[in-house]
Design a protein around this motif. Sequence first.
Motif, PDB file in Angstrom:
ATOM      1  N   GLN A   1       4.769   0.086  -2.107  1.00 48.74           N
ATOM      2  CA  GLN A   1       4.054   0.398  -3.345  1.00 48.74           C
ATOM      3  C   GLN A   1       2.774  -0.405  -3.403  1.00 48.74           C
ATOM      4  OE1 GLN A   1       6.988   0.931  -6.899  1.00 48.74           O
ATOM      5  NE2 GLN A   1       7.834  -0.742  -5.692  1.00 48.74           N
ATOM      6  N   SER A   2       1.864   0.033  -4.217  1.00 45.94           N
ATOM      7  CA  SER A   2       0.613  -0.702  -4.392  1.00 45.94           C
ATOM      8  C   SER A   2       0.569  -1.323  -5.770  1.00 45.94           C
ATOM      9  CB  SER A   2      -0.593   0.207  -4.188  1.00 45.94           C
ATOM     10  OG  SER A   2      -0.597   1.254  -5.137  1.00 45.94           O
TER      11      SER A   2
ATOM     12  N   ARG B   1       0.859  -1.180   0.000  1.00 42.98           N
ATOM     13  CA  ARG B   1       0.000   0.000   0.000  1.00 42.98           C
ATOM     14  C   ARG B   1       0.901   1.238   0.000  1.00 42.98           C
ATOM     15  NH1 ARG B   1      -5.361  -1.532   1.727  1.00 42.98           N
ATOM     16  NH2 ARG B   1      -5.810   0.690   1.904  1.00 42.98           N
ATOM     17  N   THR B   2       0.330   2.372  -0.388  1.00 43.64           N
ATOM     18  CA  THR B   2       1.112   3.608  -0.417  1.00 43.64           C
ATOM     19  C   THR B   2       1.060   4.359   0.902  1.00 43.64           C
ATOM     20  OG1 THR B   2      -0.803   4.773  -1.347  1.00 43.64           O
ATOM     21  CG2 THR B   2       0.827   3.893  -2.905  1.00 43.64           C
ATOM     22  N   GLU B   3       0.118   4.024   1.805  1.00 44.43           N
ATOM     23  CA  GLU B   3       0.084   4.660   3.111  1.00 44.43           C
ATOM     24  C   GLU B   3       1.251   4.193   3.966  1.00 44.43           C
ATOM     25  OE1 GLU B   3      -4.324   3.618   2.126  1.00 44.43           O
ATOM     26  OE2 GLU B   3      -2.341   2.661   1.976  1.00 44.43           O
TER      27      GLU B   3
END
Length: 443
Positions: free
Chosen positions: A440-441, A65-67
């Motif tokens: 990264q997603s 994920r980008t968070e």
Amino acid sequence: MTTSLTHGFAALIATSVPSDEAVAAARLAIVDGLACVLGGADDRSTGILVGTLGAGTGPSVLIGRTERADPFTAALINGHSGHVLDYDDVHASVRGHPTVVILPALLALAGTRPVAARDLIAASIVGLEAMARLGLALGSRHYETGFHATATLGTVGAAAAVAHLLRFPPDTTAVALGLAATQSAGLRLQFGTDAKPLHAGLASRAGLTAACLAEAGLSGAPDFLGGPIGFLDAFGFGATAPERLLPGWGEPWQILTPGLTLKAFPCCTAAHPVAVGALALRDADGLRPDSVEAVTLTFPPGGDAALVVSAAGTGIEARFSPEYIFAAALTDGALSIGHFDERPVRPDLAALAARVSRRYDDAAPRLSSDPATRFVVLDVTVKDGRRLSRRIEGLPGLSDARPKFRDATGDAPVFAEIPDLVARMSDEADLARLLALLGQSRP
């Protein structure tokens, strides 16, 4: 500190140096574990955690994920997403899942300070050794009474791994282990719900929290294992074997013997022999669903303790149903992630599963940490009067995690470098590169 079982345990955790063979096995386990976390990163329940816990910024990556998040939240979310598909590795001595608890805690910590990849790998081996040895010492009744060992032993395994990574002396390690053990919780009644993978995340966070608090000087009981209200007696229900905790530590390492099982199917481990037997009946014996009159699955006593669902309503429940797993494997010739999602169970699979029953071989040894006690016998009555039978012993697993990694990540190019990087990573720069790739997603 007085000499005690806890002190001996802590001293081994603090001073261990894993072998080259153990390091090679750990690299394989890390690839497998990251496949599972990346595969679960976009799950509905993972999204609930991200939204509820306020993830968005912080030093630690949310894998796939980008968070980002603080390290404790990252350990929780990554642990959950790694277990949500029930595809992650298992260990007989634990009777649970080690990597999904240990690896997220280590990677979350690595986001906050420089860490060499070689040291993270060694810490993962030591954490697994601690978790497995504690499982052996605790005995079988802990799990059978209703505790989820991934959750209860995972807190200590994660704390041990972090303590080793941070080079705690034995006294500090013992306090960290005790702070972790007092957070141990998780009930098998949650199997088949979102709370089951949450157990892994909570344990990872608890272990990391315990170690960081011990590092900061928070005190705790120096001997968490011993005495009438210690961890072993409180959670062992009269079946403990403390003599199995320390002797032979690392000789060989638990990651090598009995070794991790890298799961071939995204469902409860206890049903994997059922899947193997069903596929053998289909491929070698030519059995097809429309010819099945009845099926009996014979387990050793306690062999299906984790298989808490018979008539599954959804694919998530079906992860814990050997009846469904037999039906799906026989019908489709394979088991994929799609067989175990949130959709209702297909009517044809439900109808075949209804023809499957269970029994127990009371003359067989009760299922234990010894892999030789695990088996299932599949007896099939065919409509033309024939009888077919397959006996599957032990726990089948994968020897190569790369195909699973490609499948779990959808073969996304943004993650393609990860298996090769894990196979060779050594220094701080390598681990920093890994964390960058993990943050990264999928497109």
